[in-house]
Design an enzyme around this catalytic site. Sequence first.
Site, short mmCIF file in Angstrom:
data_model
loop_
_atom_site.label_atom_id
_atom_site.label_comp_id
_atom_site.label_asym_id
_atom_site.label_seq_id
_atom_site.Cartn_x
_atom_site.Cartn_y
_atom_site.Cartn_z
CB SER A 271 -2.63 -5.03 -0.27
OG SER A 271 -2.99 -4.28 0.85
CB CYS A 272 -0.53 -0.57 1.48
SG CYS A 272 -2.07 -0.75 1.97
CG PHE A 273 4.62 -0.13 2.33
CD1 PHE A 273 3.66 0.78 3.02
CD2 PHE A 273 5.85 -0.46 3.17
CE1 PHE A 273 3.88 1.13 3.99
CE2 PHE A 273 5.74 0.32 4.58
CZ PHE A 273 4.90 0.98 4.84
CG ASP A 276 -0.47 2.81 -1.69
OD1 ASP A 276 -1.35 2.17 -2.64
OD2 ASP A 276 -0.93 2.76 -0.57
#
Length: 434
Positions: A271-273, A276
């Site tokens: 969900s992040c890399f 983002d």
Amino acid sequence: MQLSVIGSGYVGTTIAACFADLGHTVVNVDIDTEIVDAINRGEPPIHEDGLPELVAAHAGEDGTGRLRATTDYTDVLETDVTFLCLPTPQQADGEIDLSIMEAGAKQLGETLAQKPDWHTVVVKSTVVPGTTEEVITPLLEEASGKAEGEQLGIGMNPEFLREGTAVHDFRHPEKVALGADNDRTLEDMHEVFAPLIAEADPHIVETNSRTAEMIKYANNGFLATKVSLINDIGNICKEFGVDAYEVADAIGLDDRIGEQFLRSGLGWGGSCFPKDTNAIIHAAKQQGYSPAVLEAAVEVNDNQPERLLSLLDQHVDVADQKVAVLGLAFKPGTDDIRNSRAISVIEGLKDRGASITAYDPVAAANMRERFPEIEYADSAVDALVDASACVVCTDWDEFAVLDEEFDQMEQPVVVDGRHVIDASGDLTYEGLTW
């Protein structure tokens, strides 16, 4: 302190339980009654190592009572500091969707209108620079009738929690970034984190909210680029017949580089890399700048699944053949399949006409919602039986001990995207970058 946490996803539930474990009294607010009921039974709503023990210790009938969950926003009024931990999903163009965050901030503001005393709100969700100041603060001010810096404190505290090790990461932070635009908000944030700071002795970064927001994007952008760079180097090593992992071990000894995030393979997901990196690229372009290195990192990452499939094509035509897919979560230790590299691999196998049997220790149920038409095995062994090929997409420890189990395959061909299989015997083995 009395804390409230809005949102009970991976970040919200983790920090709520961890803050309770540090001695704070925490109420977790969520609109999902099933999640609220689970927490109040002492059960975490997500799969995360170490979280079941914390939730059981502090929520439910047998807990300390320092953690509970509710759907009622008015419970926030009994707390001193509120953390906003709401989703900011990625839109098609890479921009983050702030609609959930905005709705939560508005409802929180309307609730705080009933409170005569000072209250501090801390944005924990990942948002592009300027969001706390230009979007969240005006919403809270308008809905509450309070002015930031006078009756209302608004800060930003980026999270650096990796799924699968989020509890450990919270307890052992290398840094804590406190973004605040007035002294009282900063004091409240220091008080919240005082027990953790005393216990873990991390670096403390005091800054404004806009810089705190950027620190999170810079952190993840750098790490994502590091992974893509080592994958690019690994791809080159593959072409020259060089062991990419031996190369990585050597360069990791240089303290300017470091050994972490040097495992070349199928790439990053979660969900992040992806979210983002795409979000900061989009935001930068909105300002008139194209971040070429970050765009290249995304391109390398997106190409890795097809590279794995092209290696498979060199050994077997998978049309109408059973292919075992081992690993569905985007990383071991979690059941999260968001942006999992396995998704692209499965789609590529479907395009090739393969009959797919997949296995993951905890993420199969989530992947079944995405691909209900493929088969799911109860074990890695069951997935391998009579398969003409096997691809490894997640480096679960249980895959590392597979050996004679490959003898049950119709054709013992394995393309390993995570450097987890110890090739032996008659196994036809291809590493993705080695």
